[in-house]
Enzyme design. Structure first.
Site, PDB file in Angstrom:
ATOM      1  N   MET A  35      -4.433  11.788  79.797  1.00 53.75           N
ATOM      2  CA  MET A  35      -3.436  12.112  78.778  1.00 53.75           C
ATOM      3  C   MET A  35      -2.861  13.513  78.974  1.00 53.75           C
ATOM      4  O   MET A  35      -1.664  13.737  78.794  1.00 53.75           O
ATOM      5  CB  MET A  35      -4.044  11.999  77.384  1.00 53.75           C
ATOM      6  CG  MET A  35      -4.645  10.630  77.060  1.00 53.75           C
ATOM      7  SD  MET A  35      -3.458   9.275  77.115  1.00 53.75           S
ATOM      8  CE  MET A  35      -2.476   9.624  75.677  1.00 53.75           C
ATOM      9  N   GLY A  36      -3.712  14.476  79.321  1.00 54.11           N
ATOM     10  CA  GLY A  36      -3.210  15.828  79.573  1.00 54.11           C
ATOM     11  C   GLY A  36      -2.968  16.651  78.323  1.00 54.11           C
ATOM     12  O   GLY A  36      -2.016  17.452  78.272  1.00 54.11           O
ATOM     13  N   PHE A  37      -3.837  16.495  77.314  1.00 58.35           N
ATOM     14  CA  PHE A  37      -3.728  17.295  76.088  1.00 58.35           C
ATOM     15  C   PHE A  37      -2.342  17.179  75.455  1.00 58.35           C
ATOM     16  O   PHE A  37      -1.723  18.183  75.070  1.00 58.35           O
ATOM     17  CB  PHE A  37      -4.036  18.773  76.351  1.00 58.35           C
ATOM     18  CG  PHE A  37      -5.478  19.101  76.623  1.00 58.35           C
ATOM     19  CD1 PHE A  37      -6.481  18.180  76.422  1.00 58.35           C
ATOM     20  CD2 PHE A  37      -5.822  20.364  77.087  1.00 58.35           C
ATOM     21  CE1 PHE A  37      -7.820  18.497  76.679  1.00 58.35           C
ATOM     22  CE2 PHE A  37      -7.139  20.709  77.334  1.00 58.35           C
ATOM     23  CZ  PHE A  37      -8.139  19.769  77.139  1.00 58.35           C
ATOM     24  N   ASN A  92      -8.252  16.683  83.018  1.00 57.86           N
ATOM     25  CA  ASN A  92      -6.826  16.366  83.101  1.00 57.86           C
ATOM     26  C   ASN A  92      -5.896  17.568  82.971  1.00 57.86           C
ATOM     27  O   ASN A  92      -4.681  17.411  82.963  1.00 57.86           O
ATOM     28  CB  ASN A  92      -6.473  15.322  82.047  1.00 57.86           C
ATOM     29  CG  ASN A  92      -7.238  14.028  82.252  1.00 57.86           C
ATOM     30  OD1 ASN A  92      -7.374  13.562  83.374  1.00 57.86           O
ATOM     31  ND2 ASN A  92      -7.765  13.467  81.169  1.00 57.86           N
ATOM     32  N   THR A  93      -6.455  18.767  82.841  1.00 55.93           N
ATOM     33  CA  THR A  93      -5.667  19.992  82.866  1.00 55.93           C
ATOM     34  C   THR A  93      -6.101  20.792  84.081  1.00 55.93           C
ATOM     35  O   THR A  93      -7.267  21.185  84.170  1.00 55.93           O
ATOM     36  CB  THR A  93      -5.874  20.824  81.580  1.00 55.93           C
ATOM     37  OG1 THR A  93      -5.395  20.073  80.453  1.00 55.93           O
ATOM     38  CG2 THR A  93      -5.133  22.145  81.659  1.00 55.93           C
ATOM     39  N   ASN A 132      -8.543   7.903  81.171  1.00 54.98           N
ATOM     40  CA  ASN A 132      -7.346   8.536  80.617  1.00 54.98           C
ATOM     41  C   ASN A 132      -6.997   9.786  81.410  1.00 54.98           C
ATOM     42  O   ASN A 132      -7.874  10.489  81.920  1.00 54.98           O
ATOM     43  CB  ASN A 132      -7.536   8.855  79.135  1.00 54.98           C
ATOM     44  CG  ASN A 132      -8.070  10.253  78.911  1.00 54.98           C
ATOM     45  OD1 ASN A 132      -7.318  11.233  78.905  1.00 54.98           O
ATOM     46  ND2 ASN A 132      -9.388  10.363  78.740  1.00 54.98           N
ATOM     47  N   SER A 188     -12.217  19.000  80.050  1.00 53.05           N
ATOM     48  CA  SER A 188     -11.352  17.869  80.375  1.00 53.05           C
ATOM     49  C   SER A 188     -10.947  17.949  81.846  1.00 53.05           C
ATOM     50  O   SER A 188     -10.604  19.023  82.338  1.00 53.05           O
ATOM     51  CB  SER A 188     -10.090  17.884  79.509  1.00 53.05           C
ATOM     52  OG  SER A 188      -9.150  16.940  79.998  1.00 53.05           O
ATOM     53  N   LYS A 220     -17.727  22.442  74.495  1.00 49.08           N
ATOM     54  CA  LYS A 220     -17.866  21.071  74.982  1.00 49.08           C
ATOM     55  C   LYS A 220     -17.904  21.086  76.497  1.00 49.08           C
ATOM     56  O   LYS A 220     -16.996  21.632  77.141  1.00 49.08           O
ATOM     57  CB  LYS A 220     -16.707  20.209  74.483  1.00 49.08           C
ATOM     58  CG  LYS A 220     -16.856  18.719  74.823  1.00 49.08           C
ATOM     59  CD  LYS A 220     -15.820  17.889  74.079  1.00 49.08           C
ATOM     60  CE  LYS A 220     -16.058  16.390  74.315  1.00 49.08           C
ATOM     61  NZ  LYS A 220     -15.128  15.563  73.528  1.00 49.08           N
ATOM     62  N   GLY A 276      -9.745  13.359  70.561  1.00 46.45           N
ATOM     63  CA  GLY A 276      -8.937  12.531  71.444  1.00 46.45           C
ATOM     64  C   GLY A 276      -8.236  11.400  70.731  1.00 46.45           C
ATOM     65  O   GLY A 276      -7.159  10.983  71.146  1.00 46.45           O
ATOM     66  N   ASN A 291     -18.116  15.443  77.806  1.00 47.79           N
ATOM     67  CA  ASN A 291     -16.744  14.981  77.915  1.00 47.79           C
ATOM     68  C   ASN A 291     -16.693  13.803  78.886  1.00 47.79           C
ATOM     69  O   ASN A 291     -17.728  13.237  79.243  1.00 47.79           O
ATOM     70  CB  ASN A 291     -15.856  16.140  78.405  1.00 47.79           C
ATOM     71  CG  ASN A 291     -14.436  16.063  77.871  1.00 47.79           C
ATOM     72  OD1 ASN A 291     -13.844  14.989  77.809  1.00 47.79           O
ATOM     73  ND2 ASN A 291     -13.884  17.202  77.501  1.00 47.79           N
TER      74      ASN A 291
END
Length: 401
Positions: free
Chosen positions: A118-120, A185-186, A116, A183, A222, A68, A251
């Site tokens: 961020m979205g990869f 965020n996806t 966060n 994650s 992960k 990250g 995560n």
């Protein structure tokens, strides 16, 4: 000094801009050979008791930087210069993507945490692979983990092919490879943690890594802290079934419980993964579950809420072979690794261990020893009671033969 700088400068900046500025200075310092050597002499671990062997790799210590921070593998040497024993880059996706719209990184200073979404955001597996291929390899080259994830526009049904693409491009440059399915965020990514989806994905990545390299690249998965305990057990069982090398736990979380920050501000920030100190308790719980389930048969990497040497020590004695941090780096600054290493060295000696390896899982072993001793005493009590009954039987004339 760093706290003053953080309060004066970084705290007032947009967190993502502050990250880019700090990372620029780290990379700049490491580009000056004499300066890089000097900084490493001051900050990198030198205690041989900290030397660690995990995943078939020799490491100067157990403490690495989580994925990250360096998404594209552009500052590996600078981060190693600061004392990280290994650096995990990524998350990297099959195709380049810009990530989610800004603002997408937020500090919760009161909680020593980050949120966060961020979205990869990354340059894609082809470009990162080319960068890693161009890196010179010397005796001082740091251990590099490569964390891969799903491209956002790829449908869940096509996720396996997307991960395989990244694996084929990156595996040969990775000291270990991480499949990130955790994650928040996806969209749909965490669905891949379900064992029915995870089994074919991990099997395909393992096969792709073996095709792409002439040697065995350690493969880890992960997982999220939000998994139910029974799902953590299921992932552990699957990892053992497939012959994975390890699990990284955990995560970021979608939870917001127990935060000190203003609830209205937290609500205003909205969706995203929470990292930092609030994850401390759950990350340790997940580690303990994994250790109990796997019994030392997998390499366990513990991450989430690690701020101090005591935090890292608790993970190690409860079964973590390796430890990672990230969020506390933002709050602690460039001397963070040095403090972690010195604290671990002191604890190894205070506990009477010859090295770090002897400390791994010691709290679990000690608890087991106590239970075993209790069992022995209980059995002895039973035998003693039986002896008393036997003696009583002999003394009782009615029982004499």
């Amino acid at each position: 000094m760093y706290k003053f700088l953080f309060d004066l400068v970084f705290k007032k900046m947009d967190p993502e801009k502050a990250h880019h500025l700090a990372f620029f200075w780290i990379r700049l310092a490491s580009s000056v050979p004499g300066l890089r050597t000097l900084v490493r002499l001051v900050l990198a671990p030198r205690d041989r008791a900290l030397r660690t062997r995990a995943l078939g790799l020799d490491l100067p210590g157990p403490f690495g930087l989580a994925a990250g921070f360096d998404k594209n593998g552009v500052g590996i040497d600078g981060l190693a210069m600061l004392g990280f024993d290994y650096v995990e880059i990524g998350t990297i996706t099959g195709e380049p993507q810009p990530g989610n719209p800004a603002p997408r990184l937020f500090r919760l200073v009161e909680d020593r945490a980050l949120i966060n979404r961020m979205g990869f955001n990354n340059q894609g597996s082809a470009r990162v692979a080319a960068r890693l291929a161009a890196r010179p390899h010397t005796s001082s080259t740091p251990v590099i983990g490569v964390n891969i994830g799903k491209t956002k526009v790829v449908e869940e049904a096509d996720a396996v092919a997307d991960y395989v693409k990244s694996t084929e491009r990156l595996a040969k440059y990775a000291d270990y490879l991480v499949v990130n399915v955790s994650s928040p965020n996806t969209p749909g990514l965490r669905n891949l943690q379900a064992v029915d989806h995870l089994r074919p994905l991990l099997a395909a990545v393992r096969e792709a890594a073996d095709r792409a390299t002439a040697h065995h690249v350690p493969l880890l998965v992960k997982i999220a802290p939000d998994l139910a305990d029974e799902d953590v057990d299921a992932v552990a069982d699957l990892a053992l079934e497939l012959g994975l090398d390890g699990i990284i736990a955990t995560n970021t979380t979608i939870g917001r419980e127990g935060l000190r920050a203003d609830p209205e501000r937290v609500e205003e920030i909205g969706m995203g993964g929470l990292s930092g100190a609030p994850l401390k308790a759950r990350a340790l719980e997940v580690l303990q579950l994994l250790r109990a389930r796997t019994g030392g048969r997998l390499t366990l990497v513990s991450v989430g809420g690690v701020e101090t040497a005591e935090d890292a020590w608790q993970r190690i004695i409860h079964g973590a072979d390796l430890v990672q941090g990230y969020s506390a780096f933002i709050y602690e600054g460039p001397f963070w690794c040095r403090r972690i290493h010195r604290g671990l060295s002191a604890r190894i000696r205070a506990a009477g261990f010859r090295d770090l390896a002897a400390a791994v899982g010691s709290a679990v072993r000690d608890a087991s020893d106590v239970r075993d001793a209790s069992d022995v005493r209980d059995a002895s009590d039973v035998r003693d009671a039986s002896d008393v009954r036997d003696a009583s039987d002999v003394r009782d004339p009615k029982n004499a033969s």
